[in-house]
Scaffold this motif. Structure first.
Motif, PDB file in Angstrom:
ATOM      1  N   ASP A 178      25.138  53.613  55.682  1.00 43.23           N
ATOM      2  CA  ASP A 178      23.789  53.858  55.141  1.00 43.23           C
ATOM      3  C   ASP A 178      22.905  52.640  55.315  1.00 43.23           C
ATOM      4  N   SER A 191      18.767  51.472  54.200  1.00 39.53           N
ATOM      5  CA  SER A 191      17.509  51.872  53.567  1.00 39.53           C
ATOM      6  C   SER A 191      16.343  51.641  54.520  1.00 39.53           C
ATOM      7  N   TRP A 223      18.112  64.690  54.089  1.00 36.48           N
ATOM      8  CA  TRP A 223      17.287  65.500  53.195  1.00 36.48           C
ATOM      9  C   TRP A 223      15.955  65.953  53.777  1.00 36.48           C
ATOM     10  N   TYR A 238      28.158  65.443  51.008  1.00 33.99           N
ATOM     11  CA  TYR A 238      27.094  66.042  51.820  1.00 33.99           C
ATOM     12  C   TYR A 238      27.537  67.268  52.599  1.00 33.99           C
ATOM     13  N   TYR A 293       9.708  61.427  55.066  1.00 34.75           N
ATOM     14  CA  TYR A 293      10.284  62.771  55.127  1.00 34.75           C
ATOM     15  C   TYR A 293      11.693  62.868  54.542  1.00 34.75           C
ATOM     16  N   ASP A 294      12.237  61.757  54.116  1.00 33.29           N
ATOM     17  CA  ASP A 294      13.592  61.796  53.561  1.00 33.29           C
ATOM     18  C   ASP A 294      13.592  60.976  52.275  1.00 33.29           C
ATOM     19  N   LYS A 295      14.783  60.603  51.805  1.00 27.65           N
ATOM     20  CA  LYS A 295      14.844  59.887  50.529  1.00 27.65           C
ATOM     21  C   LYS A 295      14.885  58.369  50.706  1.00 27.65           C
ATOM     22  N   GLY A 296      14.283  57.891  51.785  1.00 24.23           N
ATOM     23  CA  GLY A 296      14.175  56.441  51.932  1.00 24.23           C
ATOM     24  C   GLY A 296      15.391  55.763  52.544  1.00 24.23           C
ATOM     25  N   TYR A 297      16.280  56.559  53.170  1.00 27.19           N
ATOM     26  CA  TYR A 297      17.380  55.927  53.879  1.00 27.19           C
ATOM     27  C   TYR A 297      17.886  56.833  54.999  1.00 27.19           C
ATOM     28  N   LYS A 305      13.002  68.524  55.220  1.00 29.68           N
ATOM     29  CA  LYS A 305      12.678  69.937  54.990  1.00 29.68           C
ATOM     30  C   LYS A 305      12.428  70.619  56.335  1.00 29.68           C
ATOM     31  N   ARG A 350      11.160  57.171  55.013  1.00 29.61           N
ATOM     32  CA  ARG A 350      10.286  56.998  53.841  1.00 29.61           C
ATOM     33  C   ARG A 350       9.441  58.240  53.600  1.00 29.61           C
TER      34      ARG A 350
END
Lengths: 168, 562
Positions: free
Chosen positions: B350, B352, B95, B420, B78-82, B97, B76
């Motif tokens: 995957d 979430s 994803w 990816y 540091y990434d896109k929620g999954y 950084k 949540r």
């Protein structure tokens, strides 16, 4: 070249030689393994320069007349030298073991743990990663799991000691 | 499950700080990009097609609810929620950084997790049977061995600069769910004639460009000699494995080129020379680790649950879920469940952040706080009371986690592929999604039965296509994505590599081709044979014939359209 040991930079006494004549005249020759088998060895203890894939038996024939073995690392990511060091120590070599090549400071602790005493670093590398950085990276981990590597006790040994102490 | 002591804790914390220093030294120019790359890889950090990817180790796939909740937090914040569960029982964030990586590693260390050696030319996360400790067919729990190897292989001074990556798997059951025959080292727990515990050791299995089935190099190794023997194998490989060509650098090539007999001789030779007792873990340590995996305090329950039986009669969905995803437990009154991360149309593996949170709660409520990750990218609840199943099912359903397709045609393994991965030559996730949609009907799936499909988006075979009952390999051919289909692959104790059916086909034709293969199976099937059993009995020929006519029909249809 810059020689780095666990205590810091140290002077280099050895000169790489390429011929029998050079080997005779050098005060402390570092003789390539292929040459050492061919020429009459100098009377003084000399250094032996070995590729990282040299057979241990072949190197061991020279143990009694050498006080330093330099293992070449053609690239830092070529880890063969670590296993060779381990085997040379196991075969009973007690002189100085040198890792020679473009190693990085992050490998220092591993090199020492495998039995090396020092690293012979090309100057281009030493400029980017000065001696101080090598000493800092050496101490970046204070614990290790593997028994038989490095000087301190492994985590497994420390656990065992703590258990024995608690039992007393 | 295993809990860190002060030493494990210190080790992981120091590793985080060390990596922080390494990033700083890259930024100040002390480390070149070429030097930094293997250092970040050894800490699980990849540079992907679009962003960095951080692969987090889930040792032998075992995790607590608390740990999963922390992963949800990282997803949540540091990434896109999954996150994405992998075939190595690990979890990837796609994803993050670079600047956030040390903070993420701190959060992981807070819950006894790390990303150590999830990549790079070193010993990777040791994997094990996802039903370890609970499977009715298990003779010995592989987790203590896997944990011992996790510790021993972590920053091993001699073996972090290997010719190539190195993977170890352990199983202790008759049915091999850990795919040990396609690992660099496969360990099978067994007992010798005198009843003493030990291992059968295989070396040189693997997938990738040159798939190979591992060779047994030691029929029986006494259990307490493991670390010394593995050290002997690793030393021979480190010294002699090829470094001139990365595609020939895995130990399987060394074993193949040297010959299994000669390779064995070299390992045994090395083993005879090294000082085993100084390397092996002391008995006290083996027992200390094993104690963490002792059976939990099970309740004394009748084998069958009246509550569950009557609920199954009333709810067809629940009945189907238990039938398909339930797994026989060694303890009466208990059952284990595969929780599928393969909803039709979803991305295989995957999960979430919301699902992670919910599933952490579910694991705590119904499974003693523990869950497992499977190498087929699903999850497992290992300790469920049969009486609790109806309530569990309701909760799983509420979070989209009750797909009853474990092991079926829609339970597809797929690598991240071209969506990816920088190495990929073709898409794999969208292919998996299209196949799943084609076979979405529950009754049809059930009729087809067990059929593991595995998809790789390039020749490196991260999707394990070689050992899929149906394997799909995506390549690039003349600027188009092109898919080769194999059948007959198997990663279990009957390990075998798939056989190609014919020429490669377009991505849009893959679902149709799979249908043709499935029809052939249903036509040839005898009794209750599974797909793979039928293929083993009749061979690939009927499938090749049908596939050839499918390809012909398609090319005619294409011509007609033009």
């Amino acid at each position: 070249m810059t020689i780095i040991s666990a205590e810091g930079e140290r002077p280099n006494a050895y000169t790489i030689v390429e011929t029998a004549d050079e080997a005779k005249s050098a005060s402390k020759p570092l003789v390539p393994l292929a040459l050492a088998s061919e020429i009459e060895v100098p009377a003084i203890p000399y250094g032996l320069l070995v590729p990282n894939d040299a057979p241990v038996d072949e190197i061991a024939q020279h143990f009694s007349s050498v006080d330093l073995i330099a293992v070449t690392f053609p690239a830092f990511a070529d880890g063969r030298g670590f296993s060779l060091a381990k085997r040379l120590r196991r075969e009973g070599f007690e002189g100085t073991l040198r890792a020679s090549g473009p190693l990085i400071a992050d490998q220092f602790a591993d090199a020492l743990a495998c039995g090396f005493d020092e690293v012979d670093l090309p100057d281009t590398m030493a400029n980017r990663q000065p001696v101080q950085q090598w000493l800092e990276m050496k101490d970046s981990m204070t614990v290790h799991y593997q028994t038989g590597f490095g000087e301190g006790q492994s985590i497994l040994q420390q656990r065992l000691a703590a258990r024995k102490e608690a039992a007393q | 499950m295993y809990r860190y002591d002060e030493f494990d804790e210190r080790f992981v914390r120091e590793r985080v700080d060390q990596f922080r220093t390494q990033i700083a030294r890259r930024l100040d120019g002390s480390l070149s990009e070429d030097e930094f790359k293997p250092l970040r890889l050894k800490n699980g950090l990849y540079l992907q097609l679009h962003a960095y990817m951080l692969r987090i180790a889930v040792p032998y796939g075992t995790m607590s609810g608390r740990q999963l909740r922390q992963l949800a937090k990282i997803a949540r914040e540091y990434d896109k929620g999954y996150g994405h569960f992998t075939t190595r029982q690990n979890l990837q964030f796609n994803w993050p950084k670079l600047k956030d990586i040390p903070a993420i590693l701190d959060l992981l260390a807070d819950v006894e997790m790390h990303a150590i050696q999830t990549s790079g030319n070193c010993i990777r996360n040791t994997t094990a049977d996802q039903f370890s400790g609970v499977a009715a067919d298990e003779s010995e729990d592989p987790r203590p061995t896997a944990e011992l190897l996790r510790q021993w292989s972590s920053q091993h001074p001699e073996f972090v600069w290997l010719p190539r990556k190195f993977k170890i798997a352990v199983t202790g059951a008759e049915h091999d769910r850990a795919a040990i025959k396609v690992h660099d080292i496969g360990l099978k727990l067994k007992r010798n004639e005198a009843g003493e515990p030990g291992y059968e050791i295989s070396v040189g299995g693997g997938l990738g460009r040159t798939p190979m089935i591992g060779k047994v190099i030691r029929e029986f190794l006494p259990k307490d000699e493991l670390l010394a023997y593995v050290e002997a194998i690793m030393r021979v490989y480190n010294a002699e494995g090829r470094r001139d060509n990365k595609f020939k650098a895995r130990v399987k090539i060394l074993v193949h080129e040297t010959g299994a007999e000669e390779f064995t001789r070299r390992v045994e030779d090395e083993y005879a020379k090294l000082d085993g007792p100084t390397i092996n873990a002391p008995q006290e340590e083996i027992e200390r680790i094993a104690a963490y995996f002792a059976a939990p305090d099970y309740e004394d329950l009748p084998a069958e649950s009246v509550t569950l039986d009557s609920a199954r009669r009333e709810d067809a969905g629940l009945d189907r879920f238990v039938e398909q995803n339930g797994f026989a437990h060694k303890q009466p009154g208990y059952i284990a469940f595969t929780v599928s991360l393969k909803p039709v149309g979803g991305v295989p593996g995957d999960m979430s952040a919301d699902q992670m949170d919910a599933f952490a709660d579910i694991a705590e409520k119904y499974s003693l706080g523990e869950l497992r990750v499977t190498h087929s990218q699903n999850l497992v609840l290992p300790y469920v009371k049969k009486d609790d199943v109806p309530a569990l099912y309701t909760e799983l359903k509420a979070h989209g986690l009750a797909t009853a397709n474990a092991g079926l045609v829609t339970d597809i393994i797929a690598c991240p592929g071209l969506d990816y991965c920088a190495l990929a030559t073709a898409k794999s996730i969208p292919i998996a999604q299209e196949i799943a949609k084609t076979f979405a009907d529950d009754a049809r799936q059930k009729e087809i039965g067990e059929l593991p499909i595995k998809i790789s988006g390039c020749i490196n075979a991260c999707g394990h296509h070689h050992v899929g009952a149906i394997g799909i390999l995506g390549l690039e051919k003349g600027g188009r994505e092109n898919y080769q289909i194999t059948i007959g692959g198997d990663a279990t104790e009957h390990a075998s590599l798939g056989e190609r059916l014919g020429p490669g086909i377009d991505g849009e034709d893959v679902p149709g081709a799979i249908e043709a293969i499935v029809e052939t199976y249903l036509g040839e099937k005898q009794g209750s044979e599974s797909f793979i059993e039928t293929v083993r009995r009749v061979g690939a020929d009927p499938f090749k014939t049908r596939f050839a006519s499918f390809v012909e029909e398609r090319s005619k249809a294409l011509e007609a359209a033009e």
